[in-house]
Design a protein around this motif. Structure first.
Motif, PDB file in Angstrom:
ATOM      1  N   MET B 162      -3.547   3.019 -15.683  1.00 55.75           N
ATOM      2  CA  MET B 162      -3.102   2.941 -14.280  1.00 55.75           C
ATOM      3  C   MET B 162      -4.297   2.884 -13.325  1.00 55.75           C
ATOM      4  N   GLU B 163      -5.284   3.715 -13.584  1.00 53.49           N
ATOM      5  CA  GLU B 163      -6.443   3.759 -12.684  1.00 53.49           C
ATOM      6  C   GLU B 163      -7.159   2.416 -12.647  1.00 53.49           C
ATOM      7  N   LEU B 166      -5.196  -0.080 -10.521  1.00 47.92           N
ATOM      8  CA  LEU B 166      -5.297   0.221  -9.089  1.00 47.92           C
ATOM      9  C   LEU B 166      -6.686  -0.147  -8.553  1.00 47.92           C
ATOM     10  N   ILE B 167      -7.703   0.105  -9.344  1.00 45.28           N
ATOM     11  CA  ILE B 167      -9.057  -0.259  -8.911  1.00 45.28           C
ATOM     12  C   ILE B 167      -9.203  -1.784  -8.878  1.00 45.28           C
ATOM     13  N   MET B 169      -6.972  -3.894  -8.194  1.00 45.10           N
ATOM     14  CA  MET B 169      -6.296  -4.411  -6.979  1.00 45.10           C
ATOM     15  C   MET B 169      -7.304  -4.595  -5.853  1.00 45.10           C
ATOM     16  N   LEU B 170      -8.270  -3.671  -5.792  1.00 49.37           N
ATOM     17  CA  LEU B 170      -9.252  -3.720  -4.709  1.00 49.37           C
ATOM     18  C   LEU B 170     -10.500  -4.513  -5.081  1.00 49.37           C
ATOM     19  N   THR B 214       1.348   2.487  -3.640  1.00 50.70           N
ATOM     20  CA  THR B 214       0.682   1.336  -3.022  1.00 50.70           C
ATOM     21  C   THR B 214       1.093   1.252  -1.553  1.00 50.70           C
TER      22      THR B 214
END
Lengths: 219, 356
Positions: B162-163, B166-167, B169-170, B214
């Motif tokens: 998951m981490e 999410l990272i 995404m940026l 999000t």
């Protein structure tokens, strides 16, 4: 620490500059900045990130990236850790998959020379106790971010008693919904409201103090 | 009113037509297993995930014993992603599923290496299809067969930690999007294969569409385009979006309902999240079928038949008017839930959930 050094560390975490993080840590270490001073800036930065998250100005991706930077900045300091301060077993309780705060605590404890056995998240309660027994832990730490899983902390204490390690191993708790009052109520030896305070708490517990609650204002 | 079959009842609720009574659905994977086998061991949990016939038999046994209106097959989250090499970790205790172990994607360039999977061959998807087929043969069209299938973005968080997602995404949005396209086509293929084997609806797990996970803009960028593509290409079944979080993006899910033929509902934890059932009924009740009604974290586990009936009655009063209501718990029901509480819940819904 000079102002520009403070700003550089702070900006890296708040704005998620992951590619610069480790280099900043290395430079700070080379400049003789000690880990406690770094830790205090990191907590300041994480407090702002946490505030923005709570206000929904940002979401989990930014929060995770800030955490990532936090850990990277500390890496050069962690590398020197000899783990000689004590042994900590830590995890997030069963049915709770939140581990951001717990991961920050793990990083800070490692920086401060603790040997940390990180059980991860969603950890079966039996595993906390069996691992603490197996590695001869000084401190067993359990975290939860959910109100629904807070009672699991009481279960762990009961299991520690059944396993005959309650007197020997200190039990510490943490997580957003917890308070000093709750920690005292369930009979935990320690509670810390953030990762810096977790180190302070661990140091006190290691000295044999009981019922050490490390909280900032209002908690 | 003439008595309907469970399928007719369920479909009427989804279409905001008046059913004879409020349909009942569950998220009860491990609970179903406990129901069948009181002295459960972790080996049974693993066997459940690996054997489609056993999965179906457990689902069916539970439905026949407890009552309700859907045969909902709840598995662990590994059936698709094992096809990409994700490895599962055996459970440490009997009351949890197998969990994700080793991930297939760790670096940004790994997203591009994923291939579209074949649901008839890859991972444990064939197991799941066996379960659909078995249940479909047993219930024909009288009981709707439900499957739980994660969205493309949720699946991405099962392919990679998951981490990491999410990272990315940026920091690596283009690489992540390449992966989402492949994952989306795989999810689409799996859903169509489930429909071919008789699945009537999916609980489509849009678990990341919650504001504590999000931002709305992030979900619009990394969730919506892939969800929409899947909905449009899986029109042989209904979808009910399930959001586990505490701030579900109702506006986005409502847009899905407006813009597609088959995405008609939302399932969420109405007793702990925002909006609650009343707020959801007032704000989105004319667009979305609301699947909610009882607190699985408290009332079902620790309540009494009396407190359960009270909560059921209150939920029915709020959500029944105008139809568009399926009674359900907000998420997976705890295996610690007493049998008498489950039976009390069904009894109460049948009492308070009758339409005139």
């Amino acid at each position: 620490m000079k102002d520009e050094q403070y700003k550089r560390i702070y900006d890296c975490v708040v704005n998620g500059k992951a590619s610069e993080a480790q280099k900043i840590g290395e430079e700070m270490k080379a400049a003789g900045i000690d880990s406690k001073a770094i830790g205090l800036v990191l907590i300041d930065a994480m407090n702002l990130v946490g505030h923005r998250y709570r206000e929904r100005e940002i979401a989990l991706p930014q929060l995770i990236l800030a955490t990532h930077c936090f850990k990277k900045i500390l890496l050069p300091y962690t590398a020197d850790s000899r783990g000689s301060e004590g042994v900590v077993v830590i995890g997030t309780v069963k049915n709770d998959i939140h581990d951001i705060g717990k991961n920050l605590v793990v990083s800070m404890l490692q920086v401060y020379n603790y040997t940390v056995y990180d059980l991860g998240k969603d950890v079966p309660l039996e595993k906390f106790v069996s691992e603490a027994k197996k590695v001869n832990a000084d401190i067993l730490g359990a975290g939860t971010l959910l109100t629904a899983t807070m009672p699991e902390l009481i279960e762990i204490i009961n299991m520690m008693k059944e396993a005959g390690i309650r007197e020997k191993v200190k039990f510490a708790v943490g997580g957003a919904p917890l308070t000093t009052t709750y920690a005292k109520h369930i009979g935990a030896d320690g509670y810390a409201a953030d990762a810096i305070l977790a180190v302070e708490m661990a140091n006190h517990l290691k000295k044999g103090e009981q019922n050490y609650q490390a909280a900032r204002q209002g908690r | 009113m003439k008595e309907m079959t469970s399928t007719q009842r369920f479909e009427a609720a989804l279409k905001h037509e008046t059913p004879d009574m409020v349909p009942i659905s569950y998220f009860a994977g491990i609970l179903q297993l406990h129901w069948v086998k009181d002295n459960l061991t972790w080996k049974d949990t693993v066997e459940y995930g690996r054997n489609g016939i056993k999965m179906a038999q457990v689902t069916s046994h539970f439905l026949d014993e407890v009552g309700g209106d859907t045969a909902y097959i709840l598995s662990d989250v590994g059936e698709i992603v094992q096809g990409w090499g994700v490895r599962m970790k055996l459970p440490d205790a009997p009351d949890i599923h197998m969990a994700l172990g080793k991930f297939a994607v760790n670096e940004p360039e790994d997203w591009e290496k994923l291939d579209v999977l074949d649901p008839l061959i890859d991972g444990r998807m064939p197991t799941y299809l066996d379960a659909c087929q078995w249940l479909s043969a047993k219930y024909h069209e009288k009981v709707p067969i439900g499957v739980d299938v994660p969205s493309a973005l949720t699946t991405a968080t099962h392919v990679a930690p998951m981490e990491t997602v999410l990272i990315h995404m940026l920091t690596e949005p283009d690489a992540l999007k390449k992966g989402l396209v492949t994952i989306g086509k795989t999810v689409e293929g799996f859903l169509n294969a489930c429909a071919d084997e008789g699945a009537f609806y999916s609980a489509y797990l849009t678990t990341r569409a919650s504001k504590e996970i999000t931002t709305v803009d992030q979900y619009k960028e990394f969730g919506v385009p892939y969800d929409m593509e899947i909905f449009k290409k899986t029109e042989n079944m209904y979808h009910i979006c399930h959001v586990c979080g505490v701030e579900p993006m109702f506006d986005i899910i409502a847009e899905y309902s407006r813009k597609t033929k088959n995405t008609k509902g939302i399932s969420w934890w109405d007793k702990g999240a925002k909006p609650n059932l009343q707020e959801a009924k007032d704000g989105w009740g004319d667009v979305l079928c609301l699947m909610a009604g009882i607190d699985h974290t408290n009332t079902l586990t620790d309540g009494t038949p009396e407190t359960i009936e009270k909560e059921v009655a209150e939920s029915c009063k709020i959500a029944m008017p105008g139809s568009g209501f399926i009674f359900a718990a907000g998420c997976d029901i705890s295996p610690k839930t007493p049998k008498e509480n489950m039976r009390a819940m069904v009894k109460a819904i049948r009492k308070h959930g009758k339409y005139k």
